[in-house]
Write an enzyme that holds these catalytic residues in place. Sequence first.
Site, short mmCIF file in Angstrom:
data_model
loop_
_atom_site.label_atom_id
_atom_site.label_comp_id
_atom_site.label_asym_id
_atom_site.label_seq_id
_atom_site.Cartn_x
_atom_site.Cartn_y
_atom_site.Cartn_z
CE1 TYR A 9 -4.93 -2.49 5.10
CE2 TYR A 9 -4.27 -0.18 4.98
CZ TYR A 9 -4.62 -1.36 4.35
OH TYR A 9 -4.65 -1.42 2.98
CB SER A 16 -0.90 0.01 1.25
OG SER A 16 -1.55 1.25 1.40
#
Length: 327
Positions: A157, A144
Site C-alpha cells: 500500500y 498519502s
Amino acid sequence: MESQTGKTALITGATSGIGLELARLFAQDGYNLVLVARQEDSLRRVATDFEQQYNIRATTIAKDLMETNAPEEIYQQTRQQGITVDVLVNNAGMGEYGKFATETDLQKELGIIQLNATSLVHLTKLYLKEMVTRNEGKILMLASVVSAIPNPLMAVYGATKSFIYSFAEALRNELKDTQITVTALMPGATATDFFNKAGAQNAKVTDSDLADPAKVAKDGYDALMQGKDKVVSGFKNKMQVAMSHVLPDTVVSEAMRNMMNEKGYEEEADEEHESLTPLAIGLGLATVVLAAGIFLTASYTNANWYEKRRYKEKLKSLTNALTPSLN
C-alpha cells in the site's frame, strides 16, 4: 437537472470516506458528478441524495477497478453518454495489513496494485488526453503521508502511494505550460472504513486521533481549486512529512512500524528504538527540523562543490516540507 457550473467531476471510490465527502463538495459547488464504485445500490443512494439536495445530475458507474478492463469500460460509458470529464478524482484505494513475506496474500496485493496504481494510470491516460485537447482540466490524486514515509506492515500500500505522488508531480511538470493542474492530496490516518477493509483494525494507529474525512476532503478540494501541486492534510501529518526529509529512513520506518504494530504488541528493542515513539518524535520534531536546517546552512559554507550541491538539495526538500506546515 442542470449544473450551475456546466462542468462534471468523475470521482472513484465515491460512496464512502474521503471520496464521498469530495463528491459532496463538488455537488455543493454545482458540478455534475460521475460516481464510480463497486456497488450499484450504494451509488444510486448517493446519487439520488445529491441530485435532490444540490440540483445537479449524478451518473453512476458500477465497476471494480481491481479488474483490468474497468478503466476502459468507464471511459467508454462516459463517451457514449456524451459526458465531458472536467475534473478527474483518483480516490479509490485499498490496503492489506501484515508482514509481506509471511502474512499477506499475494493475489490481494496484486489487486491492490491494480486498483491503487495501474487503474489510476489507465484512467488518467484516457481522460488527460481529452483535457490536453481542450487545454483545460483538473486532476486530484489521493496520495498519502506514506507517500513520503516507508510503511511497514502495509508495504505494498505504501509503495503504491509513493508511486502516486511521484506520478502526480511528474505529470504536473509535463503539463506546466497548459491550463491543466494536477494535485496530490496527502492525508494521514483517517476515520474511514480503510483499516477494517485492510485487516488493520487492531493496529495501534487506530487508537490515535483519526482525521475527519470531511476535513481531509475540504483540504484536498481547496488545494485542487487553487491549482496547488500538493497538500498534506493536518498539522501533525505536515510535521511527519517534514521529518521524513531530514531524518534517516531507518528512523522514520521504525517510528511508523511502532504505530502499525498491533495493540499490546511489545517488540524487543534497544533503548534507541524504544525512544522512537510517535509522541516523542512529534514533540521533538520542530526542534529537529530547525536544527537540521541550521546544520545544513552552516555546513554549506565550508563544503566543496559536490557537497554544496547535496546540501542545496536537502535544504530545498526541507523548505518544501516546511512550507505547507506553516500555512
